[in-house]
Design an enzyme around this catalytic site. Structure first.
Site, PDB file in Angstrom:
ATOM      1  N   HIS A 113       1.329   6.824   0.919  1.00  0.00           N
ATOM      2  CA  HIS A 113       2.769   7.076   1.279  1.00  0.00           C
ATOM      3  C   HIS A 113       2.624   8.506   1.771  1.00  0.00           C
ATOM      4  O   HIS A 113       1.575   9.121   1.476  1.00  0.00           O
ATOM      5  CB  HIS A 113       3.171   7.848  -0.126  1.00  0.00           C
ATOM      6  CG  HIS A 113       3.151   6.007  -1.392  1.00  0.00           C
ATOM      7  ND1 HIS A 113       4.257   5.640  -1.054  1.00  0.00           N
ATOM      8  CD2 HIS A 113       2.766   6.207  -1.864  1.00  0.00           C
ATOM      9  CE1 HIS A 113       4.315   5.000  -1.572  1.00  0.00           C
ATOM     10  NE2 HIS A 113       3.775   4.786  -3.289  1.00  0.00           N
ATOM     11  N   GLU A 139       2.908  10.885  -6.285  1.00  0.00           N
ATOM     12  CA  GLU A 139       3.260  10.216  -8.117  1.00  0.00           C
ATOM     13  C   GLU A 139       2.015  10.303  -8.505  1.00  0.00           C
ATOM     14  O   GLU A 139       1.299  11.055  -8.348  1.00  0.00           O
ATOM     15  CB  GLU A 139       3.661   8.373  -7.540  1.00  0.00           C
ATOM     16  CG  GLU A 139       2.458   7.827  -7.283  1.00  0.00           C
ATOM     17  CD  GLU A 139       3.078   6.492  -6.173  1.00  0.00           C
ATOM     18  OE1 GLU A 139       3.520   6.042  -6.968  1.00  0.00           O
ATOM     19  OE2 GLU A 139       2.150   5.841  -5.673  1.00  0.00           O
ATOM     20  N   ARG A 195       2.687  -0.595   4.147  1.00  0.00           N
ATOM     21  CA  ARG A 195       1.420  -1.433   3.957  1.00  0.00           C
ATOM     22  C   ARG A 195       0.837  -1.403   4.428  1.00  0.00           C
ATOM     23  O   ARG A 195       0.919  -1.615   5.964  1.00  0.00           O
ATOM     24  CB  ARG A 195       2.641  -2.511   3.017  1.00  0.00           C
ATOM     25  CG  ARG A 195       3.059  -3.042   1.939  1.00  0.00           C
ATOM     26  CD  ARG A 195       4.000  -3.973   2.031  1.00  0.00           C
ATOM     27  NE  ARG A 195       4.838  -3.794   1.327  1.00  0.00           N
ATOM     28  CZ  ARG A 195       6.174  -4.130   1.941  1.00  0.00           C
ATOM     29  NH1 ARG A 195       6.338  -4.358   3.232  1.00  0.00           N
ATOM     30  NH2 ARG A 195       7.452  -4.555   1.212  1.00  0.00           N
TER      31      ARG A 195
END
Length: 327
Positions: free
Chosen positions: A102, A119, A197
């Protein structure tokens, strides 16, 4: 209106790696392979609506606009993209997720209105032998990584670690990572839905077509060397004390054991989020008349407004508490 703990109707997301494991939380899942339950969200791709109290049916976006700083605190009402700053999820991983990374808030290719994504994961349940991908091998730099990707050797460059129930992983933006099959996870993150990805096991997506890869962006945003990622085991020896799991510029998350009644004071200047990982109990607070309460079970997530001075958890439960940093 007096503040009260807000529970929301989940937004369910079908994923190629999902399944039916979230039914164990009592969720009424739609058909399909459900990988994510967004339980507190204010995003263009999913906004949760309140399920209890006078605000039932109102979206978190509407609540934010109506009550702002009073209910969410100064930082909660003034996030960088104008929305609620965090996104809270439960994840059911019946298959391996893509190898991904990310960006941070400053990446130039972010879509308009999107934030970066730092996160953390708390492993609610892990099957024996379950593993995750957690960072690059120490010697891997950008050139080495790009060459391995081009030669279809990306898995050789990654660190794979075995996980157990109760493990916690802090994942700053730029950390290459992937959950693998056999885990159910609580995820606390920045309010972002941007994922790049790197590898997806050459499998088809839900539409039968290969899912898009984002090699250029991934190489740009990957943190080579130490990304700041940390891992903790989180056994609790005493009830009614917080064990810190993660401290980031975007959220602070703690774990606590409820055994009986535990009165918790509000953290100055911010909302709190409570997630029930296991066990059953209640939350009580000073309400419209005397005191109100709500039964709690695994899978529940509550937004505690910043102007609710205290609340009491009771029963026997393992809970996560998250809030914004206060300094």
């Amino acid at each position: 209106m007096k503040p009260y703990p807000l529970k929301f109707e989940p937004e369910f997301k079908e994923r190629v790696w999902g399944g039916r494991g979230l039914e164990a939380f009592g969720f009424d899942l739609p058909e399909g392979a459900i990988g994510e339950a967004w339980v507190i969200g204010d995003h263009a791709n999913g906004t949760t609506a309140a399920a209890n109290g006078p605000l039932a049916g109102k979206g978190l976006d509407e609540i934010r606009k109506a009550f702002g700083e009073e209910w969410l605190g100064e930082n909660g009402a003034k996030s960088k993209n104008g929305r609620f700053p965090l996104l809270i999820k439960w994840l059911d991983c019946q298959d391996d997720l893509s190898i991904q990374v990310h960006p941070n808030d400053h990446y130039e290719n972010l879509a308009e209105g999107e934030l970066g994504k730092t996160e953390m994961w708390y492993i609610v349940h892990a099957e024996p032998g379950a593993k995750i991908i957690y960072g690059l091998q120490p010697e891997v730099d950008r050139d080495t990584f790009a060459k391995a990707i081009a030669e279809d050797r990306i898995l050789d460059t990654l660190q794979e670690v075995e996980v157990q129930t109760g493990d916690t992983f802090y994942i700053p933006a730029g950390t290459v990572h992937a959950l693998k099959a056999g885990v159910i996870v609580a995820e606390i993150q920045q309010n972002s839905d941007t994922t790049y990805r790197l590898y997806d096991y050459n499998r088809p997506g839900l539409d039968g077509k290969p899912r898009e890869l984002h090699i250029g962006d991934s190489l740009n945003v990957t943190a080579y060397g130490d990304s700041g990622a940390t891992r903790k085991q989180t056994d609790l020896s005493k009830a009614h004390e917080w064990l810190n799991l993660a401290v980031s510029p975007y959220f602070v998350t703690n774990k606590g054991l409820v055994d009986g009644a535990w009165t918790i004071e509000q953290v100055s200047g911010t909302f709190q989020i409570i997630m029930v990982c296991e066990g059953n109990g209640q939350i009580a607070w000073s309400g419209q008349d005397d005191a109100d309460s709500l039964d709690l079970q695994p899978g529940d997530a509550l937004l505690i407004p910043a102007n609710l001075e205290s609340y009491t958890l009771s029963g026997n439960m393992t809970v996560l508490q998250s809030h914004l940093p206060t300094s």
